[in-house]
Design an enzyme around this catalytic site. Structure first.
Site, short mmCIF file in Angstrom:
data_model
loop_
_atom_site.label_atom_id
_atom_site.label_comp_id
_atom_site.label_asym_id
_atom_site.label_seq_id
_atom_site.Cartn_x
_atom_site.Cartn_y
_atom_site.Cartn_z
N TRP A 1 2.16 4.87 -4.27
CA TRP A 1 1.93 3.42 -4.40
C TRP A 1 0.42 3.19 -4.38
CZ3 TRP A 1 -0.47 0.13 -0.68
CH2 TRP A 1 -0.63 -1.19 -1.15
N GLU B 1 6.23 3.47 -6.69
CA GLU B 1 6.57 2.15 -6.13
C GLU B 1 5.76 1.06 -6.82
OE1 GLU B 1 5.56 1.88 -1.95
OE2 GLU B 1 6.60 -0.03 -1.69
N LYS C 1 4.69 -3.14 -7.47
CA LYS C 1 4.41 -4.31 -6.63
C LYS C 1 3.96 -5.48 -7.50
CE LYS C 1 2.14 -5.60 -2.37
NZ LYS C 1 1.54 -5.13 -1.13
N ASP D 1 10.71 -1.59 -3.40
CA ASP D 1 10.47 -2.15 -2.06
C ASP D 1 10.90 -3.61 -2.16
OD1 ASP D 1 8.95 -3.75 -0.12
OD2 ASP D 1 7.84 -1.93 0.35
N HIS E 1 8.52 -6.59 -2.85
CA HIS E 1 7.60 -6.49 -3.98
C HIS E 1 8.04 -7.20 -5.25
CE1 HIS E 1 5.34 -2.73 -2.30
NE2 HIS E 1 5.42 -3.74 -1.45
N HIS F 1 12.34 1.18 -0.30
CA HIS F 1 11.63 0.82 0.93
C HIS F 1 12.32 -0.44 1.42
CE1 HIS F 1 7.38 2.79 0.73
NE2 HIS F 1 8.34 3.64 0.99
N ASP G 1 5.06 -10.72 1.00
CA ASP G 1 5.40 -9.35 1.38
C ASP G 1 4.90 -9.09 2.80
OD1 ASP G 1 6.15 -6.67 1.17
OD2 ASP G 1 4.22 -6.09 0.34
N ASP H 1 6.25 -7.82 5.47
CA ASP H 1 6.69 -6.63 6.21
C ASP H 1 7.13 -6.94 7.63
OD1 ASP H 1 6.50 -4.30 4.35
OD2 ASP H 1 4.46 -5.05 4.12
N ASP I 1 10.11 0.36 5.68
CA ASP I 1 8.68 0.08 5.47
C ASP I 1 8.36 -1.32 5.97
OD1 ASP I 1 6.06 -0.04 4.67
OD2 ASP I 1 6.49 -0.32 2.54
C1 RNT Z 1 2.67 -1.83 0.25
C2 RNT Z 1 3.77 -0.86 0.02
C3 RNT Z 1 3.59 0.48 0.64
C4 RNT Z 1 3.03 0.42 2.04
C5 RNT Z 1 3.04 1.73 2.79
C6 RNT Z 1 2.23 1.68 4.04
O1 RNT Z 1 2.97 -3.10 -0.12
O2 RNT Z 1 4.99 -1.41 0.43
O3 RNT Z 1 4.77 1.18 0.57
O4 RNT Z 1 3.71 -0.52 2.81
O5 RNT Z 1 2.64 2.72 1.95
ZN ZN Z 2 6.68 -0.11 0.42
#
Ligand code: RNT
Ligand code: ZN
Length: 410
Positions: free
Chosen positions: A179, A220, A222, A253, A256, A280, A288, A290, A320
């Site tokens: 990523w 990945e 985004k 993810d 994203h 993820h 995003d 998290d 994640d």
């Molecule tokens: C970032 C991505 C990625 C990170 C990690 C820490 O938006 O989701 O996967 O969260 O690599």
């Molecule tokens: Zn991620």
């Protein structure tokens, strides 16, 4: 209600709790190490960059390898089921001279390998294309500066060698996820060239030979990042097209995408065209962000899609998220348990019967049956699963004790 009563209630609905628990305990969930220290790592300890943010200042954060390992162990002891360790390159351990990210070697991860082997865990891996002085103008593999691009290509290649080492040492496949944060805050004039450079850089990284039966490279995508609102190089279309052409694995993810898009709806489409896919699992709140994963609608829906499509062996599941505003060990446990719970919930769905209702056009009955399942005695089955896995249901008091004895003294 007892477990036996719950089991019978599920049997009446067409679901087998015994079989569900049997399957669940062998599904590996890759637990991200970065919840333990707000994505700081040990190699450069630079401020977190790349458009991601861990907000909050809860005391007791791990700042050394030993602390992070101890915290991970504490969390893992409260999580049922099969686990893998998910590492980022920034967690390299240098005993002597530190090595640049372009020159990392397997030996810089030997301590993690020992840790994983002693716990019978496989390792997944992530090159770290952020929080580093060689990120120039928010660009890495797509940079117009050849020296920057070259540095990160070498980083990717070094990571492939390390991923292969992890797979060989642990005997389990290693998922290596790429990523990059690359993008622009404001409207770019040229969207094509950065993507062309990213494509060429990925080609160069993947020209390194590696054992494709042991190392699964994932990519990945985004849609935006903080300070990278207008354009990201690794968009969904780019990453899906690239993975497809290069024969690597797409990673989704669920933080994203645009807010009304759901990853749960994307899984079936990708399973039709990919042998493997990777996830993820996170919880985006308005962006995003998290947040810690919960046992919520989308987490359940994602897990249902994995189970219904008989894709338990085809989906690499990883967590994640990074919340620094609550006890980090409780965050780890709550999030990973939520994924485990959602998988169990999905395994208790009488999917053949529901599909039959859908395919015979009995949509009123389908709606009613799906609603009925929501209030089935799930809590009893989850409690039984924890008992069988020898995991205490109450994790908060264990975490509190650890906070008093260990975290509060840091
Ligand atoms: C970032 C991505 C990625 C990170 C990690 C820490 O938006 O989701 O996967 O969260 O690599
Ligand atoms: Zn991620």
């Amino acid at each position: 209600m007892s477990y036996t009563e719950a089991k019978n209630a599920y049997l009446a609905l067409g679901a087998d709790t015994e079989k569900a628990m049997e399957i669940l305990k062998d599904i590996p969930v890759s637990v991200h190490c970065w919840q333990g220290d707000d994505v700081t790592g040990f190699d450069s300890r630079s401020a977190l960059s790349g458009g991601i943010q861990a907000t909050g200042n809860y005391p007791g954060k791990a700042t050394t390898l030993e602390e992070l390992m101890a915290d991970f162990d504490k969390a893992a002891s409260l999580i049922p089921g099969r686990k893998k360790l998910n590492l980022h390159t920034s967690y390299a351990v240098f005993d002597g001279e530190p090595a640049g990210r372009d020159k990392l070697k397997p030996e810089h991860f030997a301590k993690w390998v020992k840790f994983a082997k002693e716990r019978n865990m496989g390792i997944d891996f992530n090159p770290t294309f952020f929080s580093h002085p060689m990120v120039k103008d928010n660009l890495t593999l797509s940079s117009p500066d050849e020296s920057v691009r070259k540095y990160w290509i070498e980083h990717g290649k070094a990571c492939l060698r390390i991923a292969e080492y992890f797979a060989k040492e642990t005997g389990e496949p290693c998922v290596m996820n790429i990523w990059i944060p690359d993008g622009y805050k404001d409207i770019p004039a040229d969207r094509y060239s950065p993507r062309a450079r990213f494509k060429a850089s990925l080609d160069e990284i993947l020209s390194e030979s590696y054992d494709k039966s042991r190392v699964f490279v994932t990519l990945e995508s985004k849609v935006f990042g903080i300070g990278l609102e207008s354009y990201t190089v690794g968009s969904s279309e780019f990453c899906l097209s690239y993975s497809d052409r290069a024969g690597i694995t797409p990673l989704l993810d669920n933080g994203h995408y645009h807010p009304t898009e759901t990853v749960s709806d994307k899984i079936s489409a990708l399973l039709l065209f990919n042998e493997k896919i990777a996830l993820h699992i996170t919880r985006p709140v308005r962006w995003d962000s998290d947040h810690v994963v919960l046992f919520d609608d989308e987490t359940r829906e994602i897990c249902k899609e994995i189970v219904r499509n008989r894709a338990v062996d085809r989906v690499f599941i990883a967590t994640d998220y990074f919340d620094a505003s609550v006890n980090r060990i409780a965050a780890w446990v709550t999030g990973v348990r939520s994924v485990e719970k959602a998988l169990l919930f999905a395994l208790l769905e009488p999917s053949a019967r529901l599909a039959e209702l859908q395919n015979s056009g009995r949509l009123t009955e389908l709606m009613a049956a799906q609603e009925e399942l929501k209030t089935a005695p799930f809590g009893e089955v989850w409690a039984e699963y924890l008992r069988r896995e020898n995991i205490s249901a109450d994790y908060i008091s264990v975490v509190k004790e650890y906070e008093d004895e260990v975290l509060s003294k840091r």
